[in-house]
Design a protein around this motif. Structure first.
Motif, PDB file in Angstrom:
ATOM      1  N   GLU A  93     -34.649 -23.771   2.926  1.00 10.14           N
ATOM      2  CA  GLU A  93     -34.162 -25.040   3.429  1.00 10.14           C
ATOM      3  C   GLU A  93     -32.649 -24.973   3.599  1.00 10.14           C
ATOM      4  O   GLU A  93     -31.937 -24.499   2.706  1.00 10.14           O
ATOM      5  CB  GLU A  93     -34.521 -26.193   2.481  1.00 10.14           C
ATOM      6  N   ILE A  94     -32.176 -25.435   4.744  1.00 12.95           N
ATOM      7  CA  ILE A  94     -30.747 -25.427   5.043  1.00 12.95           C
ATOM      8  C   ILE A  94     -30.300 -26.864   5.280  1.00 12.95           C
ATOM      9  O   ILE A  94     -30.841 -27.555   6.144  1.00 12.95           O
ATOM     10  CB  ILE A  94     -30.446 -24.568   6.293  1.00 12.95           C
ATOM     11  N   THR A  95     -29.343 -27.299   4.501  1.00 14.20           N
ATOM     12  CA  THR A  95     -28.842 -28.664   4.656  1.00 14.20           C
ATOM     13  C   THR A  95     -27.934 -28.769   5.875  1.00 14.20           C
ATOM     14  O   THR A  95     -27.489 -27.769   6.437  1.00 14.20           O
ATOM     15  CB  THR A  95     -28.055 -29.084   3.411  1.00 14.20           C
ATOM     16  N   TRP A  96     -27.647 -30.011   6.245  1.00 15.63           N
ATOM     17  CA  TRP A  96     -26.720 -30.232   7.355  1.00 15.63           C
ATOM     18  C   TRP A  96     -25.352 -29.617   7.054  1.00 15.63           C
ATOM     19  O   TRP A  96     -24.724 -29.005   7.918  1.00 15.63           O
ATOM     20  CB  TRP A  96     -26.561 -31.724   7.632  1.00 15.63           C
ATOM     21  N   GLY A  97     -24.908 -29.779   5.802  1.00 15.12           N
ATOM     22  CA  GLY A  97     -23.614 -29.209   5.444  1.00 15.12           C
ATOM     23  C   GLY A  97     -23.599 -27.703   5.553  1.00 15.12           C
ATOM     24  O   GLY A  97     -22.640 -27.094   6.052  1.00 15.12           O
ATOM     25  N   GLU A  98     -24.692 -27.061   5.099  1.00 14.23           N
ATOM     26  CA  GLU A  98     -24.775 -25.606   5.174  1.00 14.23           C
ATOM     27  C   GLU A  98     -24.925 -25.141   6.614  1.00 14.23           C
ATOM     28  O   GLU A  98     -24.350 -24.111   7.009  1.00 14.23           O
ATOM     29  CB  GLU A  98     -25.956 -25.110   4.329  1.00 14.23           C
ATOM     30  N   THR A 103     -22.556 -22.290  11.024  1.00 12.50           N
ATOM     31  CA  THR A 103     -22.201 -22.315  12.445  1.00 12.50           C
ATOM     32  C   THR A 103     -20.708 -22.068  12.630  1.00 12.50           C
ATOM     33  O   THR A 103     -20.293 -21.276  13.493  1.00 12.50           O
ATOM     34  CB  THR A 103     -22.599 -23.664  13.068  1.00 12.50           C
ATOM     35  N   ALA A 104     -19.883 -22.744  11.820  1.00 18.74           N
ATOM     36  CA  ALA A 104     -18.433 -22.565  11.919  1.00 18.74           C
ATOM     37  C   ALA A 104     -18.037 -21.127  11.608  1.00 18.74           C
ATOM     38  O   ALA A 104     -17.175 -20.533  12.285  1.00 18.74           O
ATOM     39  CB  ALA A 104     -17.730 -23.532  10.969  1.00 18.74           C
ATOM     40  N   ALA A 108     -16.400 -18.386  14.199  1.00 18.65           N
ATOM     41  CA  ALA A 108     -15.139 -17.697  13.948  1.00 18.65           C
ATOM     42  C   ALA A 108     -15.296 -16.189  14.144  1.00 18.65           C
ATOM     43  O   ALA A 108     -14.405 -15.517  14.694  1.00 18.65           O
ATOM     44  CB  ALA A 108     -14.651 -18.007  12.539  1.00 18.65           C
ATOM     45  N   THR A 109     -16.434 -15.649  13.704  1.00 17.41           N
ATOM     46  CA  THR A 109     -16.698 -14.225  13.903  1.00 17.41           C
ATOM     47  C   THR A 109     -16.767 -13.888  15.390  1.00 17.41           C
ATOM     48  O   THR A 109     -16.177 -12.901  15.851  1.00 17.41           O
ATOM     49  CB  THR A 109     -18.017 -13.831  13.211  1.00 17.41           C
ATOM     50  N   LEU A 110     -17.478 -14.701  16.123  1.00 20.23           N
ATOM     51  CA  LEU A 110     -17.581 -14.475  17.566  1.00 20.23           C
ATOM     52  C   LEU A 110     -16.225 -14.610  18.246  1.00 20.23           C
ATOM     53  O   LEU A 110     -15.876 -13.826  19.146  1.00 20.23           O
ATOM     54  CB  LEU A 110     -18.581 -15.455  18.183  1.00 20.23           C
ATOM     55  N   SER A 215     -17.887 -17.140   5.721  1.00 19.81           N
ATOM     56  CA  SER A 215     -16.531 -17.701   5.720  1.00 19.81           C
ATOM     57  C   SER A 215     -16.572 -19.219   5.567  1.00 19.81           C
ATOM     58  O   SER A 215     -17.455 -19.890   6.099  1.00 19.81           O
ATOM     59  CB  SER A 215     -15.795 -17.340   7.006  1.00 19.81           C
ATOM     60  N   ASP A 216     -15.584 -19.725   4.849  1.00 17.13           N
ATOM     61  CA  ASP A 216     -15.453 -21.179   4.704  1.00 17.13           C
ATOM     62  C   ASP A 216     -14.300 -21.620   5.592  1.00 17.13           C
ATOM     63  O   ASP A 216     -13.159 -21.770   5.154  1.00 17.13           O
ATOM     64  CB  ASP A 216     -15.199 -21.532   3.237  1.00 17.13           C
TER      65      ASP A 216
END
Length: 619
Positions: A93-98, A103-104, A108-110, A215-216
Motif C-alpha cells: 500500500e502506498i499513501t498519497w504522501g509516499e 514521484t518527486a 529529480a532523477t529524470l 530522495s526527499d
C-alpha cells in the motif's frame, strides 16, 4: 447524493440525466467550465476557443499539470495505490504522501538525466505501482509518456517505441502470470539495443531504482499548456505500423475525471480495481481515477489464478468499491460455475464492463449473482479518446445487452451511409461536436493526413469511430461490434500487423489474414487464414509452428482460434488486404454498395470466405 447529482445542482440544470446530457452537448462552454469548477480545476479564459474537428482549441489560456492535479492537496496518510499480485502476501500500500514523494524523487532523477519538456520516456512494465510513479514523474516534467505491457514481443514494442525517439526506458525484468514468473530480460536487451536515442535505462526493483525513488526532494511539477502532449497511446496496428495517438494534459485529465467522478461516482473513500495491462487504455483510465481522490489497485498477474474467480477474490480482499473486467472474463467464470457468489463484496457498488459487447444473458446472470444493490456499468470508448463515449451513471437504469446513455459532453449519434441520423436501426457511431480528449495528432503525422483519414474521411467534420450501434427508442445504446478490422479479443485490442509479421516470416507461408468476429452468442472467433507456399500442406506440425511464432513474437493473446489454409487473400488494387469485407462476409453480412469488385485483385476469393462463414454459422 451521487456526484453527478451534485454536478447538476452546481451548474443549475434541473431534471434528470437526459436534461443534463442535452445541455452538456448543446452548451460545451458552460458544461466543461462547470465540470472544471466543480472538480476544483483552475482553467481560466475561454473554453472552446475554436470549434472544429479535427483541431478544436480548448482552454488556450490555461496552464495545467496532470501530475499536480493527481497529487496536490491529498491527505498524506491515506492510501492512494494498492499494488497487488497473485501472491496476497506481497500486496503493498502506498499513501498519497509516499506517492508524491516517490514521484518527486524519480522526477529529480529524470531531470538529472536531462529529461525535460517534450522529451519522451517509455516504459516496458507490468501493471504495478512503479508504472504509475514512472508516468507521474514523466508528466510532472512536461515530458511525454508511453508504455507497453511486458507480454509484448520485442518487435511489437519496438515498432511502437522507435517512432518516438525516447530518451529514457523504464523497464522491469519479468512479470507474473498464471503462477509463473516470466523472464523478459532478453526482450529488454533487444529493445534497448534497438532504441539508439536512449540516454539512460532504469530497471525497477534494482538498487539503482530504489535510489531513484529515495530522495526527499520537493515536488516541483511543471505547468504546461492545456494541449501539451501528455502521453502517446498506440493503435492496434491493423494496417502497417501502429499509430501513435497523442493526447494533451488538459483534455485527458478533464475527460478521465469526468467519467470517473460522474459516471462511476468515484472520489475520496472509493477504491477502483480494473483488470488491465499497461498496453490497454484502461490502464490510463485507472490512473485517471486518482484525479478524483479515489484510490486504485494495480495488479500484476492473471485474473483467473489460482482459480477462475481470482479477480473476485482480489476485489474481496482489497475491499474495492468498483471493479472492472471484460465480458470474456465474466463468461469464463459463468462457464466454470464461479463468480462473485461466495465472496464478501459488501463494499462493492459497481461492476464495470468494457472491451467488447456484453451479452444480455451474461448480464442477467451476473446481476442475479451480485444482487440489486450493485450496478453493472457497461462502457464503450476507445484508445482514440482515452475515455468513454457511452456508459451509465448512478442515476440511470440499466438494460441487459445495452449501454444506458451517451456520456456527458459526448455529442453521440448514429449515422447511415449517407450521413443521416438513424434511430432504431444499425448505424455508424459518430460524434458531432468536439471532446477535449480527442487526439492532438498522430505521432509523426506532420500534415495530419493519417489523423483525418482515420476519423473524418467518411463524414466531413464528424468523428466516425468505427463501431456499429443502435440508438433505441428508450435512449440506450446497443453496440454491435467494430465496423473496421481492429481485433478486440476478450477486451484487449490487438493489431493484425503484429500477427502478420511472424507468420509471414515462415518459409511455408506466403501470406496471412486474421479476422476477429463478434458472434451472436457473445463469443469471439479469431481465425487465421494462411496462403501456403507451393507443395506445402497445413499439417499439425505447421499449425503448431504458426501458433508458436505468434505466441513468441507477438503475445499469447494473439494466438488464433484456428488456422485455415486459404486459396488466396483478396486485396485492393493497391495491395491492401480486404480485412473489413472479409469480416463482413464471414458474418453473413451484405457487402452492399461500399464494395466494388472492380477494385479487388481477385474478387472471386470473396465467395470462398463467404462459404467459410456460412459453414461455421450452420454447424
Amino acid at each position: 447524493m451521487s456526484r453527478i447529482e451534485e454536478l447538476a445542482r452546481f451548474v443549475g440544470v434541473p431534471g434528470g440525466y437526459d436534461d443534463l446530457w442535452a445541455w452538456s452537448v448543446r452548451d460545451l462552454d458552460g458544461f466543461w467550465s462547470g465540470v472544471a469548477r466543480h472538480l476544483g480545476l483552475d482553467l481560466p479564459g475561454p473554453v472552446l476557443a475554436e470549434e472544429r474537428m479535427p483541431g478544436a482549441v480548448w482552454f488556450p489560456e490555461a496552464r495545467v499539470s496532470y501530475a499536480a492535479t493527481v497529487l496536490d492537496g491529498r491527505p498524506e496518510d491515506e492510501v492512494a495505490v494498492v499494488g497487488a499480485c497473485e501472491d496476497p502476501s506481497a500486496t503493498v500500500e502506498i499513501t498519497w504522501g509516499e506517492l508524491r514523494r516517490r514521484t518527486a524523487s524519480l522526477a529529480a532523477t529524470l531531470r538529472d538525466l536531462g529529461v525535460g519538456q517534450g522529451d519522451r520516456v517509455v516504459g516496458f512494465l507490468p501493471n504495478t505501482p512503479d508504472a504509475v510513479v514512472a508516468f507521474l514523474a514523466t508528466a510532472s516534467l512536461g515530458a511525454t509518456w508511453s508504455v507497453c505491457g511486458m507480454d509484448y514481443a520485442a518487435s511489437a514494442a519496438r515498432s511502437r517505441f522507435e517512432q518516438l525517439d525516447p530518451v529514457v526506458l523504464v523497464h522491469a525484468s519479468s512479470y507474473v502470470h498464471g503462477g509463473r514468473e516470466h523472464d523478459r530480460s532478453d526482450v529488454v536487451a533487444e529493445l534497448s539495443a534497438a532504441l539508439p536515442t536512449l540516454r539512460a535505462v532504469l530497471e525497477v526493483g534494482t538498487p539503482a531504482w530504489d535510489d531513484a525513488l529515495a530522495s526527499d526532494v520537493p515536488f516541483e511539477p511543471v505547468a504546461v499548456a492545456f494541449d501539451h502532449p501528455l502521453w502517446v497511446l498506440f493503435s492496434s496496428g491493423t494496417t502497417g505500423r501502429p499509430k501513435g495517438i497523442v493526447h494533451g494534459h488538459g483534455g485527458a485529465l478533464l475527460e478521465q475525471a469526468k467519467v470517473a467522478a460522474y459516471h462511476f461516482d468515484l472520489g475520496p473513500g472509493e477504491r477502483l480495481f480494473w483488470f488491465t495491462t499497461p498496453s490497454w487504455m484502461m490502464w490510463n483510465f485507472v490512473v485517471g481515477a486518482l484525479l478524483t481522490g479515489a484510490s486504485v489497485v494495480t495488479y500484476d498477474g492473471s485474473p483467473a489464478h489460482p482459480a477462475t474467480d481470482g479477480l473476485w477474490a482480489v476485489a474481496e480482499r482489497l475491499g474495492v468499491t468498483v471493479v472492472g473486467m471484460s465480458p470474456g472474463y465474466v463468461a469464463a467464470c459463468q462457464k466454470a460455475g464461479v463468480g462473485p457468489a461466495g465472496h464478501d463484496l459488501s463494499r462493492l457498488r459497481r461492476v464495470g464492463i468494457s472491451g467488447s459487447t456484453f451479452p444480455a444473458s451474461s448480464h442477467e446472470q451476473l446481476q442475479a449473482e451480485l444482487g440489486p444493490d450493485v450496478q453493472i456499468c457497461s462502457i464503450s470508448g476507445g484508445t482514440d479518446v482515452v475515455s468513454a463515449f457511452v456508459g451509465t451513471a448512478p442515476t440511470l437504469p440499466v438494460w441487459p445487452g445495452e449501454l444506458s446513455r451517451p456520456c456527458l459532453g459526448v455529442a453521440l449519434d448514429a449515422f447511415d451511409a449517407e450521413g443521416h441520423p438513424v434511430r432504431g436501426e444499425v448505424g455508424e457511431l459518430v460524434v458531432t461536436r468536439p471532446m477535449p480528449s480527442m487526439p492532438l495528432c498522430f505521432w509523426g503525422d506532420d500534415d495530419g493526413s493519417r489523423y483525418h483519414e482515420a476519423y473524418f474521411d467518411t463524414f466531413s467534420g464528424v468523428w466516425r469511430h468505427g463501431d456499429w450501434i443502435t440508438l433505441t427508442d428508450h435512449g440506450s445504446v446497443v453496440i454491435h461490434g467494430r465496423s473496421d478490422a481492429t481485433l478486440n479479443r476478450n477486451g484487449i485490442r490487438m493489431g493484425s500487423g503484429d500477427i502478420y509479421e511472424p507468420v509471414e516470416a515462415l518459409l511455408e507461408v506466403r501470406e496471412a489474414l486474421v479476422i476477429g468476429l463478434e458472434e451472436p452468442d457473445g463469443g469471439y472467433w479469431m481465425p487465421l487464414f494462411v496462403v501456403l507456399a507451393d507443395g506445402v500442406e497445413l499439417d499439425e506440425a505447421l499449425d503448431a509452428r504458426i501458433r508458436d511464432a505468434v505466441r513468441t513474437h507477438a503475445s499469447p493473446r494473439h494466438v488464433p482460434d484456428v488456422v485455415i489454409a486459404a486459396p488466396g487473400i483478396p486485396h485492393t488494387r493497391t495491395g491492401k488486404k480486404l480485412e473489413v469485407p472479409v469480416k463482413k462476409v464471414l458474418a453473413g453480412q451484405d457487402l452492399g454498395s461500399s464494395y466494388d469488385p472492380g477494385s479487388v485483385d481477385v474478387p472471386e476469393l470473396i465467395d470462398w470466405y463467404r462459404t467459410v462463414g456460412r459453414s461455421r454459422r450452420t454447424r
